[in-house]
Design an enzyme around this catalytic site. Structure first.
Site, PDB file in Angstrom:
ATOM      1  N   SER A   1       0.836  -1.204   0.000  1.00 40.17           N
ATOM      2  CA  SER A   1       0.000   0.000   0.000  1.00 40.17           C
ATOM      3  C   SER A   1       0.868   1.249   0.000  1.00 40.17           C
ATOM      4  CB  SER A   1      -0.918   0.023   1.224  1.00 40.17           C
ATOM      5  OG  SER A   1      -1.518   1.303   1.311  1.00 40.17           O
TER       6      SER A   1
ATOM      7  N   ASP B   1      -4.677   3.809  -2.079  1.00 38.02           N
ATOM      8  CA  ASP B   1      -5.797   4.126  -1.182  1.00 38.02           C
ATOM      9  C   ASP B   1      -6.308   5.529  -1.423  1.00 38.02           C
ATOM     10  OD1 ASP B   1      -6.212   1.828   0.612  1.00 38.02           O
ATOM     11  OD2 ASP B   1      -4.107   2.161   1.132  1.00 38.02           O
TER      12      ASP B   1
ATOM     13  N   HIS C   1      -8.261   1.450  -4.423  1.00 40.18           N
ATOM     14  CA  HIS C   1      -9.255   1.190  -3.372  1.00 40.18           C
ATOM     15  C   HIS C   1      -9.940   2.504  -3.034  1.00 40.18           C
ATOM     16  CE1 HIS C   1      -9.767   0.074   1.205  1.00 40.18           C
ATOM     17  NE2 HIS C   1     -10.918   0.205   0.585  1.00 40.18           N
TER      18      HIS C   1
ATOM     19  N   MET D   1     -12.214   4.690  -1.025  1.00 40.81           N
ATOM     20  CA  MET D   1     -12.929   4.859   0.255  1.00 40.81           C
ATOM     21  C   MET D   1     -13.679   6.180   0.179  1.00 40.81           C
ATOM     22  SD  MET D   1      -9.879   3.424   2.677  1.00 40.81           S
ATOM     23  CE  MET D   1      -8.656   3.594   1.384  1.00 40.81           C
TER      24      MET D   1
ATOM     25  N   MET E   1     -11.847  -5.784   4.743  1.00 41.70           N
ATOM     26  CA  MET E   1     -11.043  -4.889   5.582  1.00 41.70           C
ATOM     27  C   MET E   1     -10.797  -5.560   6.926  1.00 41.70           C
ATOM     28  SD  MET E   1     -10.361  -2.333   3.671  1.00 41.70           S
ATOM     29  CE  MET E   1      -9.371  -1.566   4.960  1.00 41.70           C
TER      30      MET E   1
ATOM     31  N   ASP F   1      -6.839  -6.310   3.987  1.00 39.43           N
ATOM     32  CA  ASP F   1      -6.227  -4.981   4.006  1.00 39.43           C
ATOM     33  C   ASP F   1      -6.338  -4.414   5.416  1.00 39.43           C
ATOM     34  OD1 ASP F   1      -5.374  -2.387   3.534  1.00 39.43           O
ATOM     35  OD2 ASP F   1      -7.010  -1.879   2.150  1.00 39.43           O
TER      36      ASP F   1
HETATM   37  C1  DX5 Z   1      -6.554   1.519   5.430  1.00 41.27           C
HETATM   38  C2  DX5 Z   1      -6.098   1.326   4.013  1.00 41.27           C
HETATM   39  C3  DX5 Z   1      -4.976   0.394   3.918  1.00 41.27           C
HETATM   40  C4  DX5 Z   1      -3.748   0.822   4.660  1.00 41.27           C
HETATM   41  C5  DX5 Z   1      -3.150  -0.393   5.274  1.00 41.27           C
HETATM   42  O1  DX5 Z   1      -7.537   2.463   5.478  1.00 41.27           O
HETATM   43  O2  DX5 Z   1      -7.163   0.835   3.212  1.00 41.27           O
HETATM   44  O3  DX5 Z   1      -4.675   0.013   2.586  1.00 41.27           O
HETATM   45  O4  DX5 Z   1      -2.779   1.453   3.859  1.00 41.27           O
HETATM   46  O5  DX5 Z   1      -2.083   0.003   6.067  1.00 41.27           O
HETATM   47  P1  DX5 Z   1      -1.348  -0.987   7.040  1.00 41.27           P
HETATM   48  O6  DX5 Z   1      -0.813  -2.118   6.220  1.00 41.27           O
HETATM   49  O7  DX5 Z   1      -0.295  -0.127   7.619  1.00 41.27           O
HETATM   50  O8  DX5 Z   1      -2.344  -1.477   8.055  1.00 41.27           O
HETATM   51 ZN    ZN Z   2      -6.662  -0.065   1.167  1.00 39.68          ZN
END
Ligand code: DX5
Ligand code: ZN
Length: 218
Positions: free
Chosen positions: A9, A36, A67, A69, A138, A176
């Site tokens: 990511s 993200d 991704h 959000m 998630m 994720d």
């Molecule tokens: C969280 C994101 C992730 C995030 C994961 O909101 O969707 O993709 O970057 O980060 P880590 O691997 O540090 O938990």
């Molecule tokens: Zn993500």
């Protein structure tokens, strides 16, 4: 069954040198990167937008997994497809035409994915499973990197993997949030085959060894 696939990511990369952080992934011979996109409404954070994705595209051959959000993901499909995304994943939680939006992603030449927050049951996406290339579970509440893995998501993975098998479907099952080698192994045992890792990847003392370990999770 898909072979295990690591998708670092970029959120955990150096935002002053995003192109370098993309190249780190490519130089390891990994095929994919996770981008993200946050709107400050669906999640309480902001990241980057289509202009940044488009700027990174010419410098990389990686598979861009985007991704979204966002509260209104259906309004941003075209910009992220045009920016060079190879896959666009949208959340099930906001109210909009999920099936129609997935179809639109595909019509634009991208793979499509559907994403579940920790509080959303697998049954919420039952009617969409045959339509998607990716189901993303998630394993933290989205919005920030560096959070602790939610072990209580493992039953959801087992359930989705069982449905995939019983219906003869072929989507990738991705996790994720809070993924490192140990939590990835637990998710892999529960049926996951695709692993987003931000903090653990960019923070790894030996990224090549870290990436190699993901190829041999079983
Ligand atoms: C969280 C994101 C992730 C995030 C994961 O909101 O969707 O993709 O970057 O980060 P880590 O691997 O540090 O938990
Ligand atoms: Zn993500």
């Amino acid at each position: 069954m898909h072979p295990p696939l690591l998708s670092p990511s970029l959120l955990a990369g150096d935002h002053a040198r995003l192109a370098d952080s993309v190249r780190v992934v490519e130089d390891l011979g990994l095929p994919r990167i996770h981008l993200d996109i946050m709107d400050g409404h669906f999640v309480p954070n902001l990241s980057f937008g289509p202009q940044t994705v488009a700027a990174l595209r010419p410098g990389s051959k990686l598979f861009f997994e985007t991704h979204l959000m966002l509260d209104e993901p259906h309004r941003y499909i075209e910009p992220f497809a045009k920016a060079g995304s190879n896959l666009i994943a949208i959340h099930i939680e906001p109210t909009y035409d999920h099936a129609g939006t997935l179809a639109r992603i595909r019509a634009l030449g991208c793979q499509c994915g559907i994403v579940l927050n920790p509080g959303t049951p697998a049954t919420a996406i039952a009617g969409l499973l045959a339509q998607v290339d990716l189901v993303l579970v998630m394993t933290v509440q989205p919005g920030f990197g560096g959070q602790a893995f939610r072990r209580d998501m493992l039953p959801k993975l087992r359930q989705l993997d069982a449905t995939r098998r019983s219906q003869g479907l072929n989507f990738r099952l991705e996790v994720d949030g809070g993924i490192d080698l140990a939590t990835a192994r637990e998710c892999h045992a529960a049926g996951a085959d695709t692993f987003v890792a931000g903090t653990s990847f960019y923070g790894a003392p030996d990224r090549a060894a870290f990436a190699a370990a993901f190829a041999n999770l079983g």
